[in-house]
Design a protein around this motif. Sequence first.
Motif, PDB file in Angstrom:
ATOM      1  N   TRP A  95     -29.304 -26.693  11.583  1.00 52.56           N
ATOM      2  CA  TRP A  95     -27.948 -26.969  11.114  1.00 52.56           C
ATOM      3  C   TRP A  95     -27.856 -28.083  10.083  1.00 52.56           C
ATOM      4  O   TRP A  95     -26.767 -28.328   9.547  1.00 52.56           O
ATOM      5  CB  TRP A  95     -27.039 -27.289  12.296  1.00 52.56           C
ATOM      6  CG  TRP A  95     -27.553 -28.329  13.253  1.00 52.56           C
ATOM      7  CD1 TRP A  95     -28.227 -28.116  14.408  1.00 52.56           C
ATOM      8  CD2 TRP A  95     -27.419 -29.754  13.128  1.00 52.56           C
ATOM      9  NE1 TRP A  95     -28.531 -29.308  15.026  1.00 52.56           N
ATOM     10  CE2 TRP A  95     -28.042 -30.331  14.262  1.00 52.56           C
ATOM     11  CE3 TRP A  95     -26.833 -30.597  12.179  1.00 52.56           C
ATOM     12  CZ2 TRP A  95     -28.107 -31.709  14.470  1.00 52.56           C
ATOM     13  CZ3 TRP A  95     -26.885 -31.971  12.385  1.00 52.56           C
ATOM     14  CH2 TRP A  95     -27.517 -32.516  13.510  1.00 52.56           C
ATOM     15  N   ASP A 130     -27.325 -30.029   6.963  1.00 50.71           N
ATOM     16  CA  ASP A 130     -26.704 -29.715   5.667  1.00 50.71           C
ATOM     17  C   ASP A 130     -26.116 -28.300   5.626  1.00 50.71           C
ATOM     18  O   ASP A 130     -25.972 -27.727   4.543  1.00 50.71           O
ATOM     19  CB  ASP A 130     -27.712 -29.875   4.527  1.00 50.71           C
ATOM     20  CG  ASP A 130     -28.238 -31.283   4.395  1.00 50.71           C
ATOM     21  OD1 ASP A 130     -27.450 -32.229   4.600  1.00 50.71           O
ATOM     22  OD2 ASP A 130     -29.436 -31.456   4.100  1.00 50.71           O
ATOM     23  N   ARG A 131     -25.752 -27.747   6.787  1.00 49.67           N
ATOM     24  CA  ARG A 131     -25.278 -26.371   6.842  1.00 49.67           C
ATOM     25  C   ARG A 131     -23.903 -26.283   7.509  1.00 49.67           C
ATOM     26  O   ARG A 131     -23.492 -27.142   8.274  1.00 49.67           O
ATOM     27  CB  ARG A 131     -26.257 -25.496   7.634  1.00 49.67           C
ATOM     28  CG  ARG A 131     -27.639 -25.354   7.016  1.00 49.67           C
ATOM     29  CD  ARG A 131     -27.567 -24.535   5.727  1.00 49.67           C
ATOM     30  NE  ARG A 131     -28.875 -24.173   5.212  1.00 49.67           N
ATOM     31  CZ  ARG A 131     -29.541 -24.898   4.333  1.00 49.67           C
ATOM     32  NH1 ARG A 131     -29.033 -26.044   3.899  1.00 49.67           N
ATOM     33  NH2 ARG A 131     -30.722 -24.496   3.882  1.00 49.67           N
ATOM     34  N   ASP A 159     -24.319 -17.056  10.271  1.00 50.39           N
ATOM     35  CA  ASP A 159     -25.588 -17.618   9.808  1.00 50.39           C
ATOM     36  C   ASP A 159     -25.336 -19.078   9.447  1.00 50.39           C
ATOM     37  O   ASP A 159     -24.189 -19.523   9.341  1.00 50.39           O
ATOM     38  CB  ASP A 159     -26.111 -16.857   8.580  1.00 50.39           C
ATOM     39  CG  ASP A 159     -26.484 -15.420   8.887  1.00 50.39           C
ATOM     40  OD1 ASP A 159     -27.050 -15.188   9.978  1.00 50.39           O
ATOM     41  OD2 ASP A 159     -26.193 -14.531   8.059  1.00 50.39           O
ATOM     42  N   TRP A 160     -26.411 -19.818   9.219  1.00 49.68           N
ATOM     43  CA  TRP A 160     -26.308 -21.213   8.806  1.00 49.68           C
ATOM     44  C   TRP A 160     -26.540 -21.276   7.304  1.00 49.68           C
ATOM     45  O   TRP A 160     -27.639 -20.988   6.826  1.00 49.68           O
ATOM     46  CB  TRP A 160     -27.302 -22.076   9.574  1.00 49.68           C
ATOM     47  CG  TRP A 160     -26.940 -22.139  11.030  1.00 49.68           C
ATOM     48  CD1 TRP A 160     -27.414 -21.342  12.030  1.00 49.68           C
ATOM     49  CD2 TRP A 160     -25.977 -23.011  11.622  1.00 49.68           C
ATOM     50  NE1 TRP A 160     -26.803 -21.662  13.228  1.00 49.68           N
ATOM     51  CE2 TRP A 160     -25.926 -22.687  13.007  1.00 49.68           C
ATOM     52  CE3 TRP A 160     -25.156 -24.028  11.138  1.00 49.68           C
ATOM     53  CZ2 TRP A 160     -25.088 -23.354  13.898  1.00 49.68           C
ATOM     54  CZ3 TRP A 160     -24.331 -24.690  12.028  1.00 49.68           C
ATOM     55  CH2 TRP A 160     -24.291 -24.352  13.383  1.00 49.68           C
ATOM     56  N   ILE A 161     -25.483 -21.622   6.571  1.00 48.61           N
ATOM     57  CA  ILE A 161     -25.510 -21.537   5.106  1.00 48.61           C
ATOM     58  C   ILE A 161     -25.134 -22.883   4.490  1.00 48.61           C
ATOM     59  O   ILE A 161     -24.448 -23.694   5.125  1.00 48.61           O
ATOM     60  CB  ILE A 161     -24.543 -20.439   4.604  1.00 48.61           C
ATOM     61  CG1 ILE A 161     -23.098 -20.773   5.010  1.00 48.61           C
ATOM     62  CG2 ILE A 161     -24.954 -19.076   5.143  1.00 48.61           C
ATOM     63  CD1 ILE A 161     -22.053 -19.829   4.423  1.00 48.61           C
ATOM     64  N   PRO A 162     -25.559 -23.146   3.269  1.00 49.09           N
ATOM     65  CA  PRO A 162     -25.145 -24.390   2.608  1.00 49.09           C
ATOM     66  C   PRO A 162     -23.634 -24.386   2.376  1.00 49.09           C
ATOM     67  O   PRO A 162     -23.013 -23.350   2.161  1.00 49.09           O
ATOM     68  CB  PRO A 162     -25.911 -24.362   1.277  1.00 49.09           C
ATOM     69  CG  PRO A 162     -27.019 -23.379   1.477  1.00 49.09           C
ATOM     70  CD  PRO A 162     -26.507 -22.366   2.444  1.00 49.09           C
ATOM     71  N   SER A 178     -22.837 -32.157   1.617  1.00 49.30           N
ATOM     72  CA  SER A 178     -23.245 -32.531   2.968  1.00 49.30           C
ATOM     73  C   SER A 178     -22.575 -33.828   3.389  1.00 49.30           C
ATOM     74  O   SER A 178     -22.061 -34.587   2.558  1.00 49.30           O
ATOM     75  CB  SER A 178     -24.767 -32.664   3.072  1.00 49.30           C
ATOM     76  OG  SER A 178     -25.225 -33.720   2.251  1.00 49.30           O
ATOM     77  N   GLY A 228     -23.264 -29.733   6.849  1.00 51.46           N
ATOM     78  CA  GLY A 228     -22.583 -29.293   5.652  1.00 51.46           C
ATOM     79  C   GLY A 228     -21.161 -29.817   5.613  1.00 51.46           C
ATOM     80  O   GLY A 228     -20.507 -29.945   6.653  1.00 51.46           O
ATOM     81  N   ASP A 252     -14.927 -23.389   0.593  1.00 52.42           N
ATOM     82  CA  ASP A 252     -15.585 -22.907   1.806  1.00 52.42           C
ATOM     83  C   ASP A 252     -14.577 -22.284   2.758  1.00 52.42           C
ATOM     84  O   ASP A 252     -14.861 -21.260   3.397  1.00 52.42           O
ATOM     85  CB  ASP A 252     -16.304 -24.068   2.507  1.00 52.42           C
ATOM     86  CG  ASP A 252     -17.552 -24.520   1.783  1.00 52.42           C
ATOM     87  OD1 ASP A 252     -18.460 -23.704   1.610  1.00 52.42           O
ATOM     88  OD2 ASP A 252     -17.608 -25.705   1.406  1.00 52.42           O
TER      89      ASP A 252
END
Length: 489
Positions: free
Chosen positions: A13, A15-16, A21-24, A29, A45, A51
């Motif tokens: 996790w 910076d996500r 799913d784990w995404i930028p 961040s 993130g 977002d």
Amino acid sequence: MNDAQALLPEAIWRDRIFNGDWIPALGGSHTFTEPATGEQLGRVGLANADDVTRAAGEARAAQAAWAATDYKERAGVFRRAALLLSKHHNELSTWIVRETGAIRPKADLELREAGAHLLEAAAMLTQPKGQLLASASNQLSIARRVPHGVVGVISPFNFPLILSIRSIAPALATGNAVVHKPDLQTPVSGGVLIARVFEAAGLPKGVLHVLPGGADAGQAMCTDPHIAMIAFTGSTAVGRSIGELAGRHLKKMSLELGGKNSLIVLDDADPDIAAANVAWGAYLHQGQICMASGRILLQRGIADAVIERVVAKARNLPVGDPAGGAVALGPLINARQVQRVHGIVEDSVAAGATLLTGGSYERQFYQPTVLTGVLPGMRCFEEELFGPVASITVFDTDDEAIALASATSGCLALGVITPTLARGMRIADHVPAGHVHINDQTVLAEAHAPFGGGGTSGNGGRHGGAADWDEFTQWQWMTIKTEAPRYPF
């Protein structure tokens, strides 16, 4: 526990943000720290308005399939999630301790109650979803509950897991998708943890989005056309802004805000029991609870005995790093909150209150404090403290206690300590409060019981039990005829 066994390895996790799913994050961040030590705990993130727009669209696209999924399969997700909380209890409890400044028993309680909310959500899947209405003989008339679509959840730092999951779980159980923004001070306990539990439990991708973010992300949630409802828990000031913005976009809102809650001790109470209730209601989690006993109202005949005992307790409650030893109070969440609490104490003393103990701090550790001689108009009487301060007012008659407890624009909880139930019931019937506890202090909540307040404590919405159906669904009227009628036009 090594990373292979852990539920929250940082590599997943860092910076996500989460969309299944784990995404930028498009917003970059965010680094968060441990309030007891100031040390960095990790980076998540940082979601921005873009977002939110992306997440809301994905959630709306995923919602219909989730709502149509077999109820047994959906219930299984919640049961597996509850089991994961239990299986990883020690790991998750440590995160809550370090991230929120909580003592271990508070963290353990939070995990147990979060599990209870998940099991309540699973149980909702087999509960009736509507009513059969009276109708003409050739027509079936039904009122049924249908989901809003996408629910936006915004949660605070103090009980980040419970105050997130109590909205996320029933919103999902009733067929909604969820976009969730946890507080940036507690992004793991209030966000990453929940995402990981549901991910491991098999929740389909896109149904839950976890977006740690700032005010811009929250504002975007209030305006995005794909988000039909906002469930917000936090301060009254921010709740007003959320309510105003979401209202302009005609969204359903559930606002659970701050409270100035009274604990009334009548003169026939046991002083030892009363003092224990006062200390628990005022000092648990450093007073950083919306249900905290912010006004301690003592009847004159028992006041001195209770005050003596509360002062003794306050002077002997150890304060320190909850991750490093056996303490009763940890740190306040940040330096700004320390200064706010200290300002209320100092201003109240300047206005005539008497400081019996406490009123001092080191770094973010505020000593348990007792103020007496508190009168209406003083800051400690009027304002939500969110710090470890027992603010004591003495009264003479039951009617005076009712007037003092009612002198607020928002009260989540009321406690009355008395062995004479008729006196307690009379007071309960005359003081407006979201929930009332006779012979208990104010900090109580259970997953199956409706919880919330009105006025400046909220917009009258409730979380828990049957109230979750009211909040997270809307009524739809459906009629069914065996054949279409022949109208005269």
